[in-house]
Design an enzyme around this catalytic site. Structure first.
Site, mmCIF file in Angstrom:
data_model
loop_
_atom_site.group_PDB
_atom_site.id
_atom_site.type_symbol
_atom_site.label_atom_id
_atom_site.label_comp_id
_atom_site.label_asym_id
_atom_site.label_seq_id
_atom_site.Cartn_x
_atom_site.Cartn_y
_atom_site.Cartn_z
ATOM 1 N N HIS A 1 0.814 -1.209 0.000
ATOM 2 C CA HIS A 1 0.000 0.000 0.000
ATOM 3 C C HIS A 1 0.851 1.264 0.000
ATOM 4 O O HIS A 1 0.377 2.322 -0.428
ATOM 5 C CB HIS A 1 -0.957 -0.016 1.192
ATOM 6 C CG HIS A 1 -2.114 -0.936 1.003
ATOM 7 N ND1 HIS A 1 -3.369 -0.687 1.526
ATOM 8 C CD2 HIS A 1 -2.221 -2.115 0.329
ATOM 9 C CE1 HIS A 1 -4.184 -1.667 1.183
ATOM 10 N NE2 HIS A 1 -3.500 -2.553 0.472
ATOM 11 N N HIS B 1 -1.688 -12.619 -1.943
ATOM 12 C CA HIS B 1 -2.752 -13.289 -1.207
ATOM 13 C C HIS B 1 -2.411 -14.732 -0.863
ATOM 14 O O HIS B 1 -3.269 -15.470 -0.390
ATOM 15 C CB HIS B 1 -4.058 -13.211 -1.997
ATOM 16 C CG HIS B 1 -4.616 -11.823 -2.060
ATOM 17 N ND1 HIS B 1 -5.775 -11.501 -2.727
ATOM 18 C CD2 HIS B 1 -4.172 -10.658 -1.510
ATOM 19 C CE1 HIS B 1 -6.008 -10.201 -2.604
ATOM 20 N NE2 HIS B 1 -5.046 -9.673 -1.872
#
EC number: 1.11.1.21
Length: 728
Positions: free
Chosen positions: A92, A259
């Protein structure tokens, strides 16, 4: 009298109605005044690159490895390992990058500041940075927050068995937020279709934005506007990831690779969560999202509202993401917080619980995960990665490196022992200097040849400007080094006047070839150097034409890139859609031309005074695109005079719009009505805007000519060398 009325600070600076409140459409110059030495706590002679080079990077990594599995009671680690949290933090930090203007990204540690520190998508990353504070405190100035955030993501991957592609330091911290346009919405996560929507037409995302909603990094994990449609979500994924320079293969690798680790958090309703860091009380000390649900942490944590663990190996690299993606059929369900997610049909409980070793769960996925199976192009790549884990690992390693280093610019800025040796096309590679450079005598001789070549001052200056002004201080791309102005796509850009450019480059190439052929000992001049040198010669001649003898600084050392070293699609984002310094607009835009000028100046790292003197000088030197006469307020063509300012501020001239849209203006003699000048919004703003007029008055004064020339030469030299990181 009330206590409030007695307060001696009631009228303190910053309180009350601001100019922006009174005049919301006033041109804002604040972006040109950020990151000054006044906001920087470091000593004036502090050099971050030198400090980082002395850092024991291996020691920092050992401390980070230890941190990964040292769970803290105030924010416990999922599965006993902070790896997933730190990967999300690094992702992020880097993932705000966008290609359209190069802004965002990890390069300055902006995740520490508003608004990014309080975006909904960054919920609880304040805890990740706080976990890092003891390590940052230990190593102090030797490693920036910007570098530490990315390094920690790398170490997180390595600590869970993944081999990364490499790491480069060199991201110096800034000390205040960047002024970045993140969208017009007034509400976090506002859906499309509202009055301030970033979408128009057939879900066309506004440029330069690269996220689907205000406060998200990329896409809504529940699907477009929360609609759990994996195919529709794939369109959003492809658009947003492409705007961050990722192709389909890189996109699949990043989503699946990221993920593979960790989990999402949605233990209960979002109504339990308190305000973000910027809205939290002083007692929270910069932390936000305090939750009243259970313990508010660990198994009770609420972040995205989704409750998904993708793999049975959340702290170990594996291919289990694809095994689960293709190994089950999926049915729509909701998290405990009420968010749309997917659960494997008729599946055994094989997924470990993050905090209770006696519990297992059925596999779960996000809507955007299923896009990798149900979008045809993504599915093809995903199945290949499923069948060839080594290809997946290599693709993820490369895509992760690109994600975390895309905004650093050329390899010349990379620091540290883990810089990968392989040269990558997206780095805009330029050959290393492999020959003796020209000396002062050569410079003088080449200038003389250029000035005798028949090329005009205007041609020399405009070509050098076109080459150098592609630079973006945001992601450190562009600039004159590499001489890519002679290659596709730059040679064909409308702003660069392809026909004139071809003539100038052919003349300069002939001079270069003749010079190099006459040398012994391998000495050569590159075309990149000669383009800049020719521009400098043009400025010197223009100053001479105005009665001033000046020497424009010049530092050789640029090299020429090849077409094979140039990614045409990647380079295309550098094309100027607006360049007020050349009075150029490619089309008609919603944003006024003067706002686009300030945006261009900010990307060139210019201050308001630098922007002012540079534009005034380029006008009288005839650098306008298409030889336009707009703003050329002088009768002394190609002489470096302050005439632009003198004539703009001349009260004998009356200005009126020449068109209904007020993009072009006519300046007529007040007494006779005779047409004297024409100018654009970019020209007239220097007489209209009070701050810019104050600057223009300095250069229009009777004693300003010498200062004007001196200041113009200084900022010209700055722009010509913005990409010369080897000179720093």
């Amino acid at each position: 009298m009330s206590n409030e009325a007695k307060c001696p600070f009631h009228h303190a600076a910053g309180n009350g109605t601001s100019n922006r409140d009174w005049w919301p459409d006033q041109l804002d110059l604040s972006a040109l005044h950020r990151h000054s030495s006044l906001s920087d706590p470091m000593d004036r002679d502090f050099n971050y690159a030198q400090a980082f080079e002395k850092l024991d990077l291996a020691a920092v990594k050992r401390d980070l490895h230890a941190l990964m599995t040292t769970s803290q009671d105030w924010w416990p680690a999922d599965f006993g390992h902070y790896g997933g949290l730190f990967i999300r933090m690094a992702w992020h930090s880097a993932g705000t990058y966008r290609t359209a203007d190069g802004r965002g990204g990890a390069g300055e540690g902006q995740q520490r500041f508003a608004p990014l520190n309080s975006w909904p998508d960054n919920a609880n990353l304040d805890k990740a940075r706080r976990l890092l504070w003891p390590i940052k405190q230990k190593y102090g100035r030797s490693i920036s927050w910007a570098d530490l955030l990315i390094l920690t993501g790398n170490v997180a991957l390595e600590s869970m068995g993944f081999k990364t592609f490499g790491f480069a330091g060199g991201r110096a911290d800034t000390w205040e937020p960047e002024d970045v346009y993140w969208g017009s919405e007034k509400i976090w996560l506002e859906l499309s279709g509202g009055p301030n929507s970033r979408y128009s037409g057939d879900r066309q995302l506004e440029n330069p934005l690269a996220a689907v909603q205000m406060g998200l990094i990329y896409v809504n994990p529940e699907g477009p506007d929360g609609n759990p449609d994996p195919v529709a979500a794939a369109r959003d994924i492809r658009d947003t990831f492409a705007r961050m320079a990722m192709n389909d293969e890189e996109t699949v690798a990043l989503i699946a690779g990221g993920h593979t680790f960790g989990k999402t958090h949605g233990a209960g309703p979002a109504s339990n969560v308190g305000p973000e860091p910027e809205a939290a009380g002083l007692e929270e000390q910069g932390l936000g999202w305090k939750s009243a649900y259970g313990t508010g942490k660990g198994a009770d944590a609420i972040t995205s509202g989704l409750e998904v663990t993708w793999t049975k190996t959340p702290t170990q690299w594996s291919n289990n993401f694809f095994e689960n993606l293709f190994g089950y059929e999926w049915e729509l369900t909701k998290s405990p917080a009420g968010a749309h997610q997917w659960v494997a049909k008729d599946a055994d409980a094989v997924i470990p619980d993050a905090f209770d070793p006696s519990k297992k769960h059925r596999p779960t996925m996000l809507t955007t995960d299923l896009s990798l199976r149900f979008d045809p192009a993504y599915e093809k790549i995903s199945r290949r990665f499923h069948e060839h884990p080594d290809e997946f690992a290599d693709a993820f390693a490369r895509a992760w490196f690109k994600l975390t280093h895309r905004d650093m610019g050329p390899r010349a800025r990379y620091l540290g022992p883990e810089v990968p040796a392989e040269e990558l096309l997206w780095q805009d590679p330029i050959p290393a200097v492999d020959h003796p450079l020209i000396d002062a005598a050569d410079v003088a001789a080449l200038k003389a040849q250029v000035l005798a070549s028949g090329l005009s001052v205007s041609q020399l200056v405009s070509t050098a400007w076109a080459a150098a002004s592609t630079f973006r201080g945001s992601d450190k791309r562009g600039g004159a080094n590499g001489a890519r102005i002679r290659l596709a796509p730059q040679k064909d850009w409308e702003a660069n006047q392809p026909e004139q450019l071809a003539t100038v480059l052919a003349t300069l190439e002939a001079i270069r070839r003749t010079f190099n052929g006459a040398q012994s000992g391998g000495k050569r001049v590159s075309l990149a150097d000669l383009i800049v040198l020719a521009g400098c010669a043009g400025v010197e001649q223009a100053a001479k034409n105005a009665g001033h003898a000046v020497t424009v600084p010049f530092a050789p050392g640029r090299m020429d890139a090849s077409q094979e070293q140039t990614d045409v699609e990647s380079m295309a984002v550098l094309e100027p859609l607006a360049d007020g310094f050349r009075n150029y607009l490619k089309g008609k835009y919603r944003v006024p031309a003067e706002v686009l000028l300030v945006d261009k100046a900010q990307l060139l790292t210019l201050s308001a005074p630098e922007m002012t003197v540079l534009l005034g000088g380029l006008r009288v030197l005839g650098a306008n695109a298409g030889q336009s006469r707009h703003g050329v307020f002088t009768a002394r063509a190609q002489a470096l005079t302050n005439d632009f300012f003198v004539n703009l501020l001349d009260m004998s001239t009356e200005w009126k719009p020449a068109s209904a849209d007020a993009d072009v203006f006519e300046g007529r003699d007040r007494a006779t009505g005779a047409l004297k000048w024409t100018g654009t919004r970019v020209d007239l703003v220097f007489g209209s805007h009070s701050q810019l007029r104050a600057l223009a008055e300095v250069y229009a004064s009777a004693d300003a000519q010498e200062k004007f020339v001196r200041d113009f030469v200084a900022v010209w030299n700055k722009v010509m060398n913005l990409d010369r990181f080897d000179l720093a």
